[in-house]
Design a protein around this motif. Structure first.
Motif, PDB file in Angstrom:
ATOM      1  N   ASN A  58       0.812  -1.221   0.000  1.00  0.00           N
ATOM      2  CA  ASN A  58       0.000   0.000   0.000  1.00  0.00           C
ATOM      3  C   ASN A  58       0.844   1.268   0.000  1.00  0.00           C
ATOM      4  OD1 ASN A  58      -2.596  -1.303   0.098  1.00  0.00           O
ATOM      5  ND2 ASN A  58      -2.000  -1.961   2.143  1.00  0.00           N
ATOM      6  N   SER A  59       2.063   1.174  -0.504  1.00  0.00           N
ATOM      7  CA  SER A  59       2.931   2.355  -0.547  1.00  0.00           C
ATOM      8  C   SER A  59       2.364   3.380  -1.534  1.00  0.00           C
ATOM      9  CB  SER A  59       4.354   1.970  -0.943  1.00  0.00           C
ATOM     10  OG  SER A  59       4.472   1.838  -2.349  1.00  0.00           O
ATOM     11  N   GLU A  60       2.865   4.583  -1.418  1.00  0.00           N
ATOM     12  CA  GLU A  60       2.434   5.675  -2.289  1.00  0.00           C
ATOM     13  C   GLU A  60       3.222   5.717  -3.601  1.00  0.00           C
ATOM     14  OE1 GLU A  60       0.011   8.046  -1.490  1.00  0.00           O
ATOM     15  OE2 GLU A  60      -0.460   6.857   0.289  1.00  0.00           O
ATOM     16  N   LEU A  61       4.173   4.825  -3.770  1.00  0.00           N
ATOM     17  CA  LEU A  61       5.007   4.861  -4.964  1.00  0.00           C
ATOM     18  C   LEU A  61       4.190   4.524  -6.205  1.00  0.00           C
ATOM     19  CD1 LEU A  61       8.226   3.183  -3.541  1.00  0.00           C
ATOM     20  CD2 LEU A  61       7.848   5.605  -4.034  1.00  0.00           C
ATOM     21  N   PRO A  62       4.491   5.201  -7.322  1.00  0.00           N
ATOM     22  CA  PRO A  62       3.687   5.004  -8.534  1.00  0.00           C
ATOM     23  C   PRO A  62       3.866   3.630  -9.166  1.00  0.00           C
ATOM     24  CG  PRO A  62       5.554   6.462  -8.964  1.00  0.00           C
ATOM     25  CD  PRO A  62       5.541   6.187  -7.497  1.00  0.00           C
ATOM     26  N   LYS A  63       2.744   3.029  -9.498  1.00  0.00           N
ATOM     27  CA  LYS A  63       2.684   1.781 -10.264  1.00  0.00           C
ATOM     28  C   LYS A  63       3.423   0.616  -9.619  1.00  0.00           C
ATOM     29  CE  LYS A  63       2.310   4.445 -14.505  1.00  0.00           C
ATOM     30  NZ  LYS A  63       2.901   4.721 -15.795  1.00  0.00           N
ATOM     31  N   LYS A  64       3.488   0.607  -8.295  1.00  0.00           N
ATOM     32  CA  LYS A  64       4.174  -0.480  -7.606  1.00  0.00           C
ATOM     33  C   LYS A  64       3.347  -1.755  -7.686  1.00  0.00           C
ATOM     34  CE  LYS A  64       1.247   0.304  -4.072  1.00  0.00           C
ATOM     35  NZ  LYS A  64       0.053   0.966  -4.525  1.00  0.00           N
ATOM     36  N   LYS A  82       9.076  -1.919  -7.433  1.00  0.00           N
ATOM     37  CA  LYS A  82       8.916  -0.980  -6.327  1.00  0.00           C
ATOM     38  C   LYS A  82       8.228   0.298  -6.780  1.00  0.00           C
ATOM     39  CE  LYS A  82      12.388  -1.412  -3.131  1.00  0.00           C
ATOM     40  NZ  LYS A  82      13.794  -1.239  -2.688  1.00  0.00           N
ATOM     41  N   SER A  83       8.506   0.705  -8.013  1.00  0.00           N
ATOM     42  CA  SER A  83       7.860   1.867  -8.611  1.00  0.00           C
ATOM     43  C   SER A  83       8.221   1.910 -10.082  1.00  0.00           C
ATOM     44  CB  SER A  83       8.308   3.168  -7.932  1.00  0.00           C
ATOM     45  OG  SER A  83       9.677   3.424  -8.197  1.00  0.00           O
ATOM     46  N   ILE A  84       7.439   2.650 -10.834  1.00  0.00           N
ATOM     47  CA  ILE A  84       7.750   2.941 -12.230  1.00  0.00           C
ATOM     48  C   ILE A  84       7.605   4.449 -12.385  1.00  0.00           C
ATOM     49  CG2 ILE A  84       7.182   2.543 -14.652  1.00  0.00           C
ATOM     50  CD1 ILE A  84       5.790  -0.071 -13.781  1.00  0.00           C
ATOM     51  N   GLY A  88       9.209   5.473 -17.397  1.00  0.00           N
ATOM     52  CA  GLY A  88       9.092   4.029 -17.544  1.00  0.00           C
ATOM     53  C   GLY A  88      10.245   3.252 -16.923  1.00  0.00           C
ATOM     54  N   VAL A  89      10.976   3.898 -15.996  1.00  0.00           N
ATOM     55  CA  VAL A  89      12.066   3.212 -15.297  1.00  0.00           C
ATOM     56  C   VAL A  89      11.463   2.490 -14.098  1.00  0.00           C
ATOM     57  CG1 VAL A  89      14.241   3.464 -14.043  1.00  0.00           C
ATOM     58  CG2 VAL A  89      13.749   4.952 -16.016  1.00  0.00           C
ATOM     59  N   ALA A  90      11.584   1.170 -14.099  1.00  0.00           N
ATOM     60  CA  ALA A  90      11.037   0.332 -13.022  1.00  0.00           C
ATOM     61  C   ALA A  90      12.158  -0.061 -12.077  1.00  0.00           C
ATOM     62  CB  ALA A  90      10.385  -0.914 -13.600  1.00  0.00           C
ATOM     63  N   GLU A  91      12.038   0.358 -10.806  1.00  0.00           N
ATOM     64  CA  GLU A  91      12.989  -0.093  -9.803  1.00  0.00           C
ATOM     65  C   GLU A  91      12.506  -1.431  -9.269  1.00  0.00           C
ATOM     66  OE1 GLU A  91      14.747   0.745  -5.356  1.00  0.00           O
ATOM     67  OE2 GLU A  91      13.683   2.391  -6.348  1.00  0.00           O
ATOM     68  N   LEU A  92      13.382  -2.430  -9.326  1.00  0.00           N
ATOM     69  CA  LEU A  92      13.039  -3.762  -8.877  1.00  0.00           C
ATOM     70  C   LEU A  92      13.599  -4.025  -7.488  1.00  0.00           C
ATOM     71  CD1 LEU A  92      13.728  -5.857 -12.103  1.00  0.00           C
ATOM     72  CD2 LEU A  92      11.665  -4.618 -11.436  1.00  0.00           C
ATOM     73  N   GLY A  93      12.934  -4.890  -6.764  1.00  0.00           N
ATOM     74  CA  GLY A  93      13.408  -5.357  -5.468  1.00  0.00           C
ATOM     75  C   GLY A  93      13.049  -6.816  -5.337  1.00  0.00           C
ATOM     76  N   TYR A  94      13.867  -7.576  -4.626  1.00  0.00           N
ATOM     77  CA  TYR A  94      13.600  -9.004  -4.502  1.00  0.00           C
ATOM     78  C   TYR A  94      14.453  -9.605  -3.404  1.00  0.00           C
ATOM     79  CZ  TYR A  94      17.507  -8.445  -7.703  1.00  0.00           C
ATOM     80  OH  TYR A  94      18.660  -8.020  -8.292  1.00  0.00           O
ATOM     81  N   TRP A  95      13.944 -10.691  -2.869  1.00  0.00           N
ATOM     82  CA  TRP A  95      14.719 -11.562  -1.986  1.00  0.00           C
ATOM     83  C   TRP A  95      14.136 -12.961  -2.090  1.00  0.00           C
ATOM     84  CZ3 TRP A  95      12.376 -14.172   2.004  1.00  0.00           C
ATOM     85  CH2 TRP A  95      11.185 -13.641   2.514  1.00  0.00           C
ATOM     86  N   LEU A  96      14.979 -13.925  -1.799  1.00  0.00           N
ATOM     87  CA  LEU A  96      14.586 -15.316  -1.966  1.00  0.00           C
ATOM     88  C   LEU A  96      15.205 -16.143  -0.850  1.00  0.00           C
ATOM     89  CD1 LEU A  96      12.995 -16.863  -4.171  1.00  0.00           C
ATOM     90  CD2 LEU A  96      15.182 -17.345  -5.255  1.00  0.00           C
ATOM     91  N   SER A  97      14.442 -17.076  -0.304  1.00  0.00           N
ATOM     92  CA  SER A  97      14.978 -17.936   0.746  1.00  0.00           C
ATOM     93  C   SER A  97      16.022 -18.884   0.149  1.00  0.00           C
ATOM     94  CB  SER A  97      13.859 -18.701   1.450  1.00  0.00           C
ATOM     95  OG  SER A  97      13.217 -19.570   0.557  1.00  0.00           O
ATOM     96  N   ASN A 123      10.104   0.822 -19.643  1.00  0.00           N
ATOM     97  CA  ASN A 123      11.111   1.034 -20.681  1.00  0.00           C
ATOM     98  C   ASN A 123      12.494   0.543 -20.257  1.00  0.00           C
ATOM     99  OD1 ASN A 123       9.312   2.315 -22.494  1.00  0.00           O
ATOM    100  ND2 ASN A 123       9.510   4.196 -21.322  1.00  0.00           N
ATOM    101  N   SER A 124      12.730   0.527 -18.953  1.00  0.00           N
ATOM    102  CA  SER A 124      14.013   0.041 -18.445  1.00  0.00           C
ATOM    103  C   SER A 124      13.838  -0.500 -17.032  1.00  0.00           C
ATOM    104  CB  SER A 124      15.089   1.131 -18.489  1.00  0.00           C
ATOM    105  OG  SER A 124      14.689   2.255 -17.769  1.00  0.00           O
ATOM    106  N   LEU A 125      14.770  -1.364 -16.662  1.00  0.00           N
ATOM    107  CA  LEU A 125      14.765  -1.982 -15.339  1.00  0.00           C
ATOM    108  C   LEU A 125      15.935  -1.420 -14.544  1.00  0.00           C
ATOM    109  CD1 LEU A 125      14.231  -5.700 -16.431  1.00  0.00           C
ATOM    110  CD2 LEU A 125      12.487  -4.058 -15.684  1.00  0.00           C
ATOM    111  N   GLU A 126      15.679  -1.052 -13.298  1.00  0.00           N
ATOM    112  CA  GLU A 126      16.742  -0.514 -12.452  1.00  0.00           C
ATOM    113  C   GLU A 126      16.914  -1.408 -11.237  1.00  0.00           C
ATOM    114  OE1 GLU A 126      17.552   3.837 -12.437  1.00  0.00           O
ATOM    115  OE2 GLU A 126      16.927   3.594 -10.332  1.00  0.00           O
ATOM    116  N   PHE A 127      18.181  -1.701 -10.943  1.00  0.00           N
ATOM    117  CA  PHE A 127      18.565  -2.571  -9.842  1.00  0.00           C
ATOM    118  C   PHE A 127      19.432  -1.764  -8.884  1.00  0.00           C
ATOM    119  CE2 PHE A 127      18.080  -4.948 -13.713  1.00  0.00           C
ATOM    120  CZ  PHE A 127      17.460  -6.134 -13.364  1.00  0.00           C
ATOM    121  N   HIS A 128      19.099  -1.765  -7.606  1.00  0.00           N
ATOM    122  CA  HIS A 128      19.900  -1.114  -6.569  1.00  0.00           C
ATOM    123  C   HIS A 128      20.527  -2.223  -5.739  1.00  0.00           C
ATOM    124  CE1 HIS A 128      17.436   2.870  -6.727  1.00  0.00           C
ATOM    125  NE2 HIS A 128      17.766   2.415  -7.922  1.00  0.00           N
ATOM    126  N   CYS A 129      21.847  -2.367  -5.821  1.00  0.00           N
ATOM    127  CA  CYS A 129      22.552  -3.494  -5.219  1.00  0.00           C
ATOM    128  C   CYS A 129      23.629  -3.009  -4.263  1.00  0.00           C
ATOM    129  CB  CYS A 129      23.226  -4.337  -6.299  1.00  0.00           C
ATOM    130  SG  CYS A 129      22.182  -4.810  -7.693  1.00  0.00           S
TER     131      CYS A 129
END
Length: 173
Positions: A58-64, A82-84, A88-97, A123-129
């Motif tokens: 329920n974050s306020e970030l656009p198009k999450k 996480k947002s677009i 059209g830049v989509a910031e991705l987030g993920y974790w996996l057990s 239009n593009s994918l952004e990764f913050h690592c």
């Protein structure tokens, strides 16, 4: 919307009702997750896991869009747009057990987004690592992302500050 990536892998909208199962995954993987994820220390029971989910879904970030990653019908992590932004830049987030590591699960999620970019307005994918998160950097590079910037001293790990590296994959139109 459920995204069926294979007979054993699916993305399902992340719901507060997922908290009990997701908390069990976090608890079983706490040490590994805490290495790179700031929020792990705040998720200490099912109630705080419900807050974790609610704050993201329920974050306020656009198009999450936040998804539970289901491997063999068991929630095994989280994958998010996480947002677009307006470009059209989509910031991705993920974790996996850990039980699901080494099978290309997150790369398959990323590949799906790239293949269906028009459906998501991407239009593009952004990764913050984090600079020491070699697995996350590998996922970004496998997706064709290039390094674009660094946010210095972003996160403390084992008493040392780490930089946050930003990678971006421009998607073909």
């Amino acid at each position: 919307m459920i995204i069926q990536l294979s007979d054993k892998l699916a993305l399902k909208p992340l719901l507060v009702s997922d908290a009990p199962a997701l908390f069990r995954r976090i608890e079983a993987n706490r040490t590994m997750l805490a290495t790179y994820l700031y929020w792990v220390k705040e998720v200490v029971d099912e109630a705080s896991c419900r807050r974790y989910i609610d704050e993201r879904a329920n974050s306020e970030l656009p198009k999450k869009q936040w998804f539970g990653v289901y491997v063999n019908d068991e929630i095994s992590g989280v994958f998010a747009i996480k947002s677009i932004d307006e470009n059209g830049v989509a910031e991705l987030g993920y974790w996996l057990s850990e039980h699901a590591h080494g099978h290309g699960v997150i790369s398959r999620c990323v590949d799906y987004l790239a293949a269906h970019r028009a459906d998501f307005g991407i239009n593009s994918l952004e990764f913050h690592c984090l600079s020491k998160n070699i697995a996350s950097i590998s996922i970004a590079k496998k997706a064709g992302a290039n390094y674009i910037s660094t946010i210095t001293d972003y996160f403390e790990l084992d008493g040392q500050m780490q930089d946050l590296l930003v990678y971006r994959a421009e998607l073909a139109h």
